[in-house]
Write an enzyme that holds these catalytic residues in place. Structure first.
Site, PDB file in Angstrom:
ATOM      1  N   GLY A 141      -0.534  37.192  78.614  1.00 26.07           N
ATOM      2  CA  GLY A 141      -0.253  35.851  77.981  1.00 26.07           C
ATOM      3  C   GLY A 141      -0.282  34.469  78.303  1.00 26.07           C
ATOM      4  N   VAL A 149       1.736  27.633  77.966  1.00 28.32           N
ATOM      5  CA  VAL A 149       2.173  27.320  79.551  1.00 28.32           C
ATOM      6  C   VAL A 149       1.231  28.232  80.301  1.00 28.32           C
ATOM      7  CG1 VAL A 149       3.851  28.006  81.042  1.00 28.32           C
ATOM      8  CG2 VAL A 149       4.556  27.442  78.930  1.00 28.32           C
ATOM      9  N   GLY A 168      -1.291  31.093  76.509  1.00 29.26           N
ATOM     10  CA  GLY A 168      -0.561  30.214  75.401  1.00 29.26           C
ATOM     11  C   GLY A 168      -0.596  28.977  76.177  1.00 29.26           C
ATOM     12  N   LYS A 214      22.047  26.476  70.992  1.00 28.89           N
ATOM     13  CA  LYS A 214      21.131  26.743  70.988  1.00 28.89           C
ATOM     14  C   LYS A 214      20.836  27.082  69.446  1.00 28.89           C
ATOM     15  CE  LYS A 214      16.397  28.054  71.815  1.00 28.89           C
ATOM     16  NZ  LYS A 214      15.754  27.978  72.404  1.00 28.89           N
TER      17      LYS A 214
END
Ligand code: NAD
Length: 366
Positions: free
Chosen positions: A192, A196, A194, A92
């Site tokens: 949430g 997804v 959003g 990452k």
């Protein structure tokens, strides 16, 4: 999007002590005065293949916080790739700065040069604070980049595939808890909605699941009500709802002591990364409360599977089909957790680690 959580990782004094404790292979500090680039690339493990993980741009309060975040996230990528059967390692990157003010084409191209110097050991993609447009700039300096727009032969937005994997993991959880994987008539709370969460809501309502949602974005809530007939609750009310399934799809580290105590569901299955605030403590707490937890890094792996497909020659149908393997893997994890009397996140980590160890043994005998 994820918030950084100091809680999820034990921080040790000294750089090498910290890297040693997390067993990282390589950390690269990238500095460029001309563009203002300050980035850290953390390569956790490349036993299974090149480390793939997105680049997050975030206005970290301190450099230590940035390092902590990139170490935690890259380790997570190793396990996500390993459990999903991908030939990828974990890595990452974080860029320290305000994505709205500090980002430029020159900065992203320079960052691409640093990635190129790693000779394919690290492949980047978009993450919080970076976009497919940024990946186009990175691509000008290196081929070690995925998550490109469809117009460039990439896979585009991975969120629908992530949502599909989460839905598959949710169905496997229902199979384990109720003996049937049908979501028809199941009460499901989604925190949430959003990129997804909204796709997940669509899949659930298509199967006649009954959804309650929360979000801080009024526009998303209006859309969820108008398009899918969802019920809306605000703030922390989402935790105490009397539902069958709770699906965290917003922030990380929300499964803490207070919220777990409030939960009134049978199953936790959502897409958010790093849901357990303190992995061991809260994994055990969920188990002792009798809730079934579908490990986040397994059931949200659809996006990574989609990006991996891009690396080997993009095909959305193949990516969707491979994502369906999440169903069997989820059930295997639940069975191992039962057999070993351990929490499900631990069972998932054991399976992922075993695959890495097995391949390492083969490699050492070449
Ligand atoms: P997103 O930013 O599109 O959606 C997050 C949503 O959560 C937003 O609508 C936001 O308004 C809402 N939100 C923020 N704080 C909230 C709160 N306190 N209560 C309720 N809602 C809140 O992000 P996304 O791409 O949909 O990702 C959702 C989660 O899934 C993140 O944790 C992300 O790391 C993880 N994830 C995403 C992908 C992917 O393919 N996008 C892949 C793997 C994991």
């Amino acid at each position: 999007m994820n918030v950084t959580s100091q809680e999820t990782y034990e921080t040790k004094d000294g750089l090498f002590a910290q890297v040693e404790s997390t067993n990282h292979e390589q950390i690269v500090f990238c500095n460029d005065n001309a563009t203002g680039l300050k980035a850290i690339i953390a390569i956790h493990n490349t036993v299974l293949g090149p480390g793939l993980g997105g680049t997050r741009m975030w206005n970290y309060a301190t450099e230590a916080e940035a390092l902590n975040d990139v170490l935690r996230l890259s380790r997570g990528m190793t396990y996500k790739a390993a459990i999903s059967g991908l030939n990828l390692g974990g890595a990452k990157a974080v860029i320290i700065g305000d994505a709205k003010k500090d980002k430029s084409e020159a900065l992203m191209r320079k960052f691409g040069r640093f990635i190129e110097n790693l000779n394919g050991k690290y492949i980047t993609a978009e993450d919080v604070g970076t976009t497919t447009k940024d990946m186009e700039y990175v691509k000008m300096s290196t081929d070690s980049v995925a998550g490109l727009p469809e117009s460039m032969g990439g896979g585009g937005d991975p969120s629908p595939v992530t949502a599909y994997g989460t839905y598959i993991g949710m169905k496997a959880s229902a199979k384990k808890a109720y003996g049937s994987d049908s979501l028809k008539g199941k009460q499901i709370a989604i925190q949430g909605i959003g990129k997804v969460g909204m796709h997940l809501l669509e899949l659930i309502t298509k199967e006649d699941g009954i959804a309650t949602v929360s979000d801080i974005n009024e526009g998303s809530l209006k859309h969820a009500v108008a398009e899918y007939g969802a019920t809306v609750v605000s703030g922390d009310d989402i935790y105490g709802l009397d539902v069958d399934i709770f699906a965290p799809c917003a922030l990380g580290a929300i499964l803490n002591t207070k919220n777990i105590n409030a939960l009134n569901c049978d199953i936790i299955a959502g897409a958010a990364n790093n849901q357990l605030a303190i992995e061991e403590k809260h994994g055990v707490m969920i188990k002792e409360k009798g809730l079934l937890y579908a490990p986040d890094f397994l059931i949200n792996a659809g996006g990574l599977i989609n990006v991996y497909s891009e690396v080997i020659g993009y095909n959305r149908e193949n990516a969707m089909r491979d994502t369906e393997n999440i169903y069997d893997t989820t059930l295997n994890i639940f069975n191992l957790a039962d057999e070993e009397n351990i929490h499900t996140q631990k069972a998932a980590t054991l399976i992922a680690q075993k695959r890495i160890d097995d391949i390492l043994n083969v490699q050492s005998t070449y």
